[in-house]
Design an enzyme around this catalytic site. Structure first.
Site, PDB file in Angstrom:
ATOM      1  N   ARG A 133       0.805  -1.115  -0.091  1.00 16.62           N
ATOM      2  CA  ARG A 133      -0.037   0.203   0.069  1.00 16.62           C
ATOM      3  C   ARG A 133       0.921   1.285   0.004  1.00 16.62           C
ATOM      4  O   ARG A 133       0.491   2.317  -0.559  1.00 16.62           O
ATOM      5  CB  ARG A 133      -1.036   0.065   1.108  1.00 16.62           C
ATOM      6  N   LYS A 155      -8.594   4.218 -19.691  1.00 17.78           N
ATOM      7  CA  LYS A 155      -8.782   4.903 -20.920  1.00 17.78           C
ATOM      8  C   LYS A 155      -7.693   4.762 -21.690  1.00 17.78           C
ATOM      9  O   LYS A 155      -7.105   3.412 -21.813  1.00 17.78           O
ATOM     10  CB  LYS A 155      -9.494   6.199 -20.777  1.00 17.78           C
ATOM     11  N   TYR A 160     -16.502  14.707 -16.420  1.00 20.54           N
ATOM     12  CA  TYR A 160     -16.865  13.439 -16.244  1.00 20.54           C
ATOM     13  C   TYR A 160     -17.925  13.318 -15.106  1.00 20.54           C
ATOM     14  O   TYR A 160     -17.803  13.934 -14.040  1.00 20.54           O
ATOM     15  CB  TYR A 160     -15.739  12.543 -15.819  1.00 20.54           C
ATOM     16  N   ASP A 167      -7.478  16.860 -15.549  1.00 11.76           N
ATOM     17  CA  ASP A 167      -7.977  15.536 -15.987  1.00 11.76           C
ATOM     18  C   ASP A 167      -7.414  15.554 -17.319  1.00 11.76           C
ATOM     19  O   ASP A 167      -8.089  15.877 -18.246  1.00 11.76           O
ATOM     20  CB  ASP A 167      -9.412  15.668 -15.680  1.00 11.76           C
TER      21      ASP A 167
HETATM   22  C1  LIG Z   1     -13.411   7.352 -16.942  1.00  9.30           C
HETATM   23  C2  LIG Z   1     -12.959   8.619 -16.372  1.00  9.30           C
HETATM   24  C3  LIG Z   1     -12.605   9.042 -14.991  1.00  9.30           C
HETATM   25  C4  LIG Z   1     -12.991   8.103 -14.131  1.00  9.30           C
HETATM   26  O1  LIG Z   1     -12.144   6.922 -14.041  1.00  9.30           O
HETATM   27  P1  LIG Z   1     -12.277   5.656 -13.610  1.00  9.30           P
HETATM   28  O2  LIG Z   1     -10.864   4.758 -14.104  1.00  9.30           O
HETATM   29  O3  LIG Z   1     -13.568   4.862 -14.293  1.00  9.30           O
HETATM   30  O4  LIG Z   1     -12.542   5.528 -11.917  1.00  9.30           O
HETATM   31  C5  LIG Z   1     -12.408  10.132 -14.739  1.00  9.30           C
HETATM   32  N1  LIG Z   1     -12.198  11.406 -15.762  1.00  9.30           N
HETATM   33  C6  LIG Z   1     -12.484  10.973 -17.066  1.00  9.30           C
HETATM   34  C7  LIG Z   1     -12.479  12.217 -18.272  1.00  9.30           C
HETATM   35  C8  LIG Z   1     -12.821   9.532 -17.594  1.00  9.30           C
HETATM   36  O5  LIG Z   1     -13.410   9.454 -18.934  1.00  9.30           O
END
Ligand SMILES: *Cc1c(COP(=O)(O)O)cnc(C)c1O
Length: 394
Positions: A59, A209, A112, A184
């Protein structure tokens, strides 16, 4: 390898973060262990005091995880990175590390869904307020800033409208007001956009992604620029516990090796598909950062090395047309998520945002005919042929 800052980003994708390991493996081994043996009481003590570098407990840190983190940090041009269990775990850890009760956040309106819910319905319980604005309009950002604003949180291009924010302008404004800019960068990946180059302070990703890119892992990451922030974030993540595990780190690290060629192919395919969609009679408009008609085209040109794999478009036939297209695609797959090698298609009004109701959807910029396409790396003709036949039925 990881020290060589002059390598092209495609070479960094393959080599950055890979260290030396026992027996000389080319790929970092999977250290599938929860804990690490101390040589002596003194050794254990010095690791805990931080006098010596070494691993204690997964962790806290793990060599497989650290190799993947160092790769992403090198790609973003950051100091270090922190692998998390999901994109949402990464975003939550950033908020927990930077915010105190009474603080205020300015956040992109086009963001998101779970990020906006985390701020509006979870962080709000800790007396943290958020103002959601169109961050592509710098005046709106400026107006939203309060004396207690601590974070400007930007998603660019934003979900699902692809609204694009000028990071240089926002970062300049934030610096004057002593505010941290968190970006992000999920939609572009560091191959196409590196927010630190435009003055951002913290970068987060859903590695689920493009970074992993194969639709088989849920994971996230935080990238920071300096040692002090890193050490504060590492402690916060260790206490919250939303860490990535060694096996998922291994998979993501493996995925990243092909990130540069994947992003190139996603972009080439998406550009051709955006052109096809824009000239289609059943489509009202297409949003794609590579199109001259894109509302933030100049900012996109400045910020992106290529336009990426995400396209939004509006069907003239609205909700019903959206359902027909969804039910008639054969090659594109009907699923949420994005950034994988396979093309995915999604119609928010009939699927993910159905229960939200038309009015709430429209105020969030989600019109009835809006379709989101995550363009994969298949042959572009196969994707276009499929869209063509499904659109004929709409
Ligand atoms: C999918 C996504 C998230 C969240 O990510 P997870 O891995 O599903 O928790 C945050 N920001 C964007 C732009 C996303 O496409």
């Amino acid at each position: 390898m990881s020290e060589n800052k002059n390598l092209d980003i495609a070479s960094k994708c393959v080599h950055a973060g890979v260290g030396e390991y026992e027996h000389g493996p080319v790929v970092p081994p999977i250290y599938q262990t929860s804990t690490f043996k101390f040589e002596s009481a003194e050794h254990g003590g010095s690791l805990f005091k931080g006098e010596q570098k070494g691993y204690i407990y997964t962790r806290m840190q793990n060599p497989t995880v650290e190799a993947m983190e160092d790769t992403v940090a090198a790609l973003e041009g950051g100091y270090k990175a922190l692998g998390c269990a999901s994109g949402m775990a990464a975003i939550h850890t950033v908020f927990a590390a930077l915010l105190h009760a009474g603080d205020h956040v300015v956040c992109s309106k086009s963001v998101y869904g779970p990020t906006s819910t985390l701020l509006a319905s979870v962080m709000s319980n800790f007396n943290i307020a958020t103002t959601f604005v169109n961050t592509s309009d710098i005046k709106k950002v400026e107006e939203a800033i309060k004396p207690n604003t601590k974070i400007i949180y930007i998603e660019t291009p934003g979900n699902p409208t692809l609204e694009t924010t000028d990071l240089e302008l926002v970062s300049e404004l934030a610096r004057k007001n002593n505010i941290q800019v968190v970006v992000d960068n999920t939609f572009m990946s560091p191959v196409l956009q590196r927010p630190f180059e435009f003055g951002a302070d913290i970068v987060v990703h859903s590695m689920t992604k493009f970074l992993n890119g194969h639709a088989d892992v849920v994971a996230g990451i935080i990238v920071v620029k300096d040692k002090e922030t890193y050490s504060h974030f590492r402690k916060t993540l260790n206490q919250i516990g939303g860490v990535i595990d060694p096996f998922n780190s291994f998979l993501v690290h493996r995925g990243i090796k092909t990130l540069a060629i994947r992003m190139k192919k996603h972009s080439e395919n998406a550009m051709k598909i955006a052109d096809f969609l824009e000239s289609h009679p059943k489509i009202d408009w297409v949003r794609y950062p590579g199109l001259k008609s894109f509302p933030n085209y100049d900012v996109a040109q400045k910020q992106h090395d290529a336009p990426g794999g995400m396209i939004s478009f509006e069907l003239k036939g609205g909700l019903e047309a959206g359902k027909v297209v969804m039910n008639n695609v054969k090659f594109c797959q009907l699923a949420v998520s994005l950034g994988g090698v396979e093309t995915l298609i999604q119609h928010p009004a009939s699927m993910t945002h159905l229960t939200m109701g038309k009015e709430a959807r429209e105020s969030a910029g989600i019109t009835d005919g809006l379709v989101r396409l995550s363009v994969g790396i298949e042959h572009v003709d196969d994707i276009i042929d499929d869209l063509k036949q499904a659109l004929e039925k709409a």
